[in-house]
Motif scaffolding. Sequence first.
Motif, PDB file in Angstrom:
ATOM      1  N   SER A 151       0.838  -1.208   0.000  1.00  0.00           N
ATOM      2  CA  SER A 151       0.000   0.000   0.000  1.00  0.00           C
ATOM      3  C   SER A 151       0.867   1.251   0.000  1.00  0.00           C
ATOM      4  N   LEU A 152       0.263   2.362  -0.370  1.00  0.00           N
ATOM      5  CA  LEU A 152       0.912   3.667  -0.341  1.00  0.00           C
ATOM      6  C   LEU A 152       0.504   4.395   0.927  1.00  0.00           C
ATOM      7  N   TYR A 153       1.331   5.336   1.368  1.00  0.00           N
ATOM      8  CA  TYR A 153       0.972   6.150   2.521  1.00  0.00           C
ATOM      9  C   TYR A 153       1.415   7.583   2.265  1.00  0.00           C
ATOM     10  N   GLY A 154       0.837   8.507   3.008  1.00  0.00           N
ATOM     11  CA  GLY A 154       1.185   9.908   2.850  1.00  0.00           C
ATOM     12  C   GLY A 154       0.474  10.540   1.664  1.00  0.00           C
ATOM     13  N   GLU A 155       1.006  11.676   1.231  1.00  0.00           N
ATOM     14  CA  GLU A 155       0.356  12.483   0.197  1.00  0.00           C
ATOM     15  C   GLU A 155       0.124  11.717  -1.097  1.00  0.00           C
TER      16      GLU A 155
ATOM     17  N   SER B 236      -0.703   8.784  -1.690  1.00  0.00           N
ATOM     18  CA  SER B 236      -1.851   7.876  -1.673  1.00  0.00           C
ATOM     19  C   SER B 236      -3.140   8.565  -2.093  1.00  0.00           C
ATOM     20  N   ASN B 237      -3.150   9.897  -2.076  1.00  0.00           N
ATOM     21  CA  ASN B 237      -4.318  10.629  -2.568  1.00  0.00           C
ATOM     22  C   ASN B 237      -4.377  10.664  -4.083  1.00  0.00           C
ATOM     23  N   TYR B 238      -3.262  10.388  -4.741  1.00  0.00           N
ATOM     24  CA  TYR B 238      -3.170  10.586  -6.189  1.00  0.00           C
ATOM     25  C   TYR B 238      -2.949   9.291  -6.964  1.00  0.00           C
ATOM     26  N   TYR B 239      -2.485   8.230  -6.279  1.00  0.00           N
ATOM     27  CA  TYR B 239      -2.194   6.966  -6.967  1.00  0.00           C
ATOM     28  C   TYR B 239      -2.753   5.787  -6.174  1.00  0.00           C
ATOM     29  N   ASP B 240      -3.086   4.720  -6.896  1.00  0.00           N
ATOM     30  CA  ASP B 240      -3.320   3.398  -6.320  1.00  0.00           C
ATOM     31  C   ASP B 240      -2.148   2.505  -6.712  1.00  0.00           C
ATOM     32  N   VAL B 241      -1.810   1.550  -5.851  1.00  0.00           N
ATOM     33  CA  VAL B 241      -0.789   0.571  -6.201  1.00  0.00           C
ATOM     34  C   VAL B 241      -1.491  -0.756  -6.469  1.00  0.00           C
ATOM     35  N   TYR B 242      -1.293  -1.294  -7.664  1.00  0.00           N
ATOM     36  CA  TYR B 242      -1.853  -2.573  -8.073  1.00  0.00           C
ATOM     37  C   TYR B 242      -0.735  -3.622  -8.117  1.00  0.00           C
ATOM     38  N   TYR B 243      -1.089  -4.878  -7.821  1.00  0.00           N
ATOM     39  CA  TYR B 243      -0.081  -5.936  -7.854  1.00  0.00           C
ATOM     40  C   TYR B 243      -0.779  -7.284  -8.016  1.00  0.00           C
ATOM     41  N   ARG B 244      -0.045  -8.221  -8.581  1.00  0.00           N
ATOM     42  CA  ARG B 244      -0.528  -9.597  -8.671  1.00  0.00           C
ATOM     43  C   ARG B 244       0.656 -10.539  -8.532  1.00  0.00           C
ATOM     44  N   VAL B 245       0.365 -11.791  -8.153  1.00  0.00           N
ATOM     45  CA  VAL B 245       1.440 -12.747  -7.892  1.00  0.00           C
ATOM     46  C   VAL B 245       1.178 -14.045  -8.648  1.00  0.00           C
ATOM     47  N   HIS B 246       2.279 -14.726  -8.948  1.00  0.00           N
ATOM     48  CA  HIS B 246       2.224 -16.065  -9.540  1.00  0.00           C
ATOM     49  C   HIS B 246       2.412 -17.065  -8.406  1.00  0.00           C
ATOM     50  N   VAL B 247       1.401 -17.936  -8.200  1.00  0.00           N
ATOM     51  CA  VAL B 247       1.362 -18.830  -7.048  1.00  0.00           C
ATOM     52  C   VAL B 247       1.526 -20.274  -7.505  1.00  0.00           C
ATOM     53  N   GLN B 248       2.294 -21.009  -6.760  1.00  0.00           N
ATOM     54  CA  GLN B 248       2.489 -22.442  -7.002  1.00  0.00           C
ATOM     55  C   GLN B 248       1.147 -23.133  -7.275  1.00  0.00           C
ATOM     56  N   LYS B 249       1.067 -23.867  -8.409  1.00  0.00           N
ATOM     57  CA  LYS B 249      -0.091 -24.652  -8.858  1.00  0.00           C
ATOM     58  C   LYS B 249      -1.224 -23.791  -9.429  1.00  0.00           C
ATOM     59  N   TYR B 250      -1.394 -22.554  -8.909  1.00  0.00           N
ATOM     60  CA  TYR B 250      -2.521 -21.745  -9.343  1.00  0.00           C
ATOM     61  C   TYR B 250      -2.170 -20.808 -10.502  1.00  0.00           C
ATOM     62  N   GLY B 251      -0.893 -20.481 -10.662  1.00  0.00           N
ATOM     63  CA  GLY B 251      -0.504 -19.530 -11.693  1.00  0.00           C
ATOM     64  C   GLY B 251      -0.777 -18.096 -11.275  1.00  0.00           C
ATOM     65  N   TRP B 252      -0.983 -17.211 -12.263  1.00  0.00           N
ATOM     66  CA  TRP B 252      -1.188 -15.787 -11.974  1.00  0.00           C
ATOM     67  C   TRP B 252      -2.575 -15.567 -11.379  1.00  0.00           C
ATOM     68  N   GLN B 253      -2.626 -14.876 -10.247  1.00  0.00           N
ATOM     69  CA  GLN B 253      -3.887 -14.474  -9.649  1.00  0.00           C
ATOM     70  C   GLN B 253      -4.375 -13.166 -10.274  1.00  0.00           C
ATOM     71  N   ASP B 254      -5.596 -12.761  -9.926  1.00  0.00           N
ATOM     72  CA  ASP B 254      -6.109 -11.480 -10.391  1.00  0.00           C
ATOM     73  C   ASP B 254      -5.379 -10.327  -9.697  1.00  0.00           C
ATOM     74  N   TRP B 255      -5.421  -9.162 -10.345  1.00  0.00           N
ATOM     75  CA  TRP B 255      -4.823  -7.974  -9.761  1.00  0.00           C
ATOM     76  C   TRP B 255      -5.597  -7.564  -8.505  1.00  0.00           C
ATOM     77  N   VAL B 256      -4.881  -7.120  -7.463  1.00  0.00           N
ATOM     78  CA  VAL B 256      -5.481  -6.528  -6.267  1.00  0.00           C
ATOM     79  C   VAL B 256      -4.813  -5.172  -6.044  1.00  0.00           C
ATOM     80  N   LYS B 257      -5.272  -4.401  -5.074  1.00  0.00           N
ATOM     81  CA  LYS B 257      -4.697  -3.070  -4.880  1.00  0.00           C
ATOM     82  C   LYS B 257      -4.762  -2.637  -3.414  1.00  0.00           C
TER      83      LYS B 257
END
Length: 624
Positions: free
Chosen positions: A261-265, A267-288
């Motif tokens: 996550s972002l903090y401070g000023e 965080s009012n202007y941006y979101d941080v998105y991320y996703r991970v590749h998990v054993q057996k499951y592959g790429w998950q959906d993006w979260v933020k």
Amino acid sequence: MKRRALKRLISFLVVAVMICSLIPSLKPKAASDNAGLVNYRTHVQTYGWQDWKSDGAMAGTSGQAKRLECIEIKLGDTGYEGGISYRTHVQSFGWLEWMTDGGMSGTFGMGKRLESIEISLYGEVSEYYDVYYRVHVQSYGWQDWVSNGVMAGTSGKAKRLEGIEIKLVKKEKKETASVTYRTHVQTYGWQDWKSNGAMSGTSGQAKRLEGIQINLDSTEYSGGIKYSTHVQKYGWQGDRYNGAMSGTSGEAKRLEAIKISLYGEISNYYDVYYRVHVQKYGWQDWVKNGELAGTSGEAKRLEGVEIKLVKKADAPEKKEALKLTLSGNATDSYEIIEDCYVEGEDVILYLPKGVTVKGDMLNVTEKIMSDLSKSTGLNFDKNYEPDGYWDVRDEYYEEGYFANVNKDNSKVNVVVINSNVGNAFASENSIVVEIFDYDYDECRHQTLYHELSHVLQFRNGADLGSVMDEGFAVYTTYKCLTEMGIPNWDAVQYFAPTDDLVSDRIAGGEDAFRFWIKDDVNGRFPNYHYGFRFLTYLTETYGDDIYYKIMKEAGNRNFSAYVYQEEGAEDYNDFIRNNELLKDVIKSQTSEDVFADFAAWDAANWSRICSEGIANLEALSSGN
């Protein structure tokens, strides 16, 4: 003739030697400690302190198998306010506390090697420069350059640092923010840095992620990025910030999940998105924005990660904080219609909309700070560790609104609130107080004296837990007001019969003295009473400067900050270690039997102290 000539030659040489002996010897001039933008020196095995180096020159040795043992770093004339902070990982001790602006990090005379280092800038200078550094590591040689708080060196490999190079690099102005990151991968170790959505890690190779570092790059907004990982066997680690490593290195433990996550000023202007590749499951959906990516309780390894920043569609218009100037006259009043701040020489007041303040509010605060400094001999401008990731102003005002005010925390922040619940607390940079703390005359500013005493202690020493911290604040407030002839009637509660609160604990001696005391008896906190008695005993027995000696010694020790007290908590062992370390520090400046002596002193003297204290308060009230 030859003999006469030889005598003349000998005479000439003797005279020449005598003349030369009268001329001051010329020694090579040592390198200046502020010759460059960044200046540093190292203490090297066998050789001791070397000369200062600057702007990328090597400090230490190469090819001589000599360990670095400690380091000092300071900035030269950059043209900007702010400074440099750094910490080192030391053999046997692990990570030491952050030091700033020339403070020594490492050990001296203990034969312990530095194994890694993190360096960052703070304040205005961090907006215009990046700090880059690289180290020469035993067996590996020179590592790649890293920057802005990223670890250089090794962890868990028992390899000494032998040399270091540090430089400042001017930032390029960026229109948008970006995120960079790298991962520690099974078999491969640390990969190269990736940015803005590129994959870090592997896919289809069944290699676990073991650690991660994430950096935010923005010159437009203040704030930063924080992240936490769920690690095999250990569970969730605490938050890490701005380039610090989360996870493990050299322990073969998989990452199983991550939150970012972002903090401070920013965080009012941006979101941080991320996703991970998990054993057996592959790429998950993006979260933020702090949502969980990965799995929990399934023992599945993370194998890859992608991270990106996305500008908010509804980002607010950036506003400059409103600055107010007060008249200094107690008869004037100001109705605050918008959150604003008032700036003094050593303090910033933050005022919420909806309150009415007097024109002498700043004068009152500065006088209290001056009183405390005179009474204790301590200053508010001593070295301290900046709050960094946590800005208390964002807890009570629009997040980021005051981001450009007092950015390097060189002045004390006094955050004024209007909740009418008596809320007040302090850190090394800030206090939070209610507006009604300013509504009384000088005699009633107890909270301001108390909380600013905490700031004074933290900036000059170390966090010593509730007994010592609260004891110092209570005792200092009482002592300061008494010296000025002001009846501090809040002190009556500490002189009143309170044996039911503290007698059992005092009689328990060393075993009852803890780094923190949380229990609440009948709505009153015994750590205040216990601390006030203990500080009274120390000063009466060892002199007025004994607490400052304890503070100074504690600052040289490696206390673990922000530890939990509940048994079974992740850092409960750090809590136990802090207890033992604090007791050792106190004993080192007093005696091995100090706690037993305190119990005996209390039993024999506290009734006398109470009588004298109350009589003194009554005398001050009557003007005698």
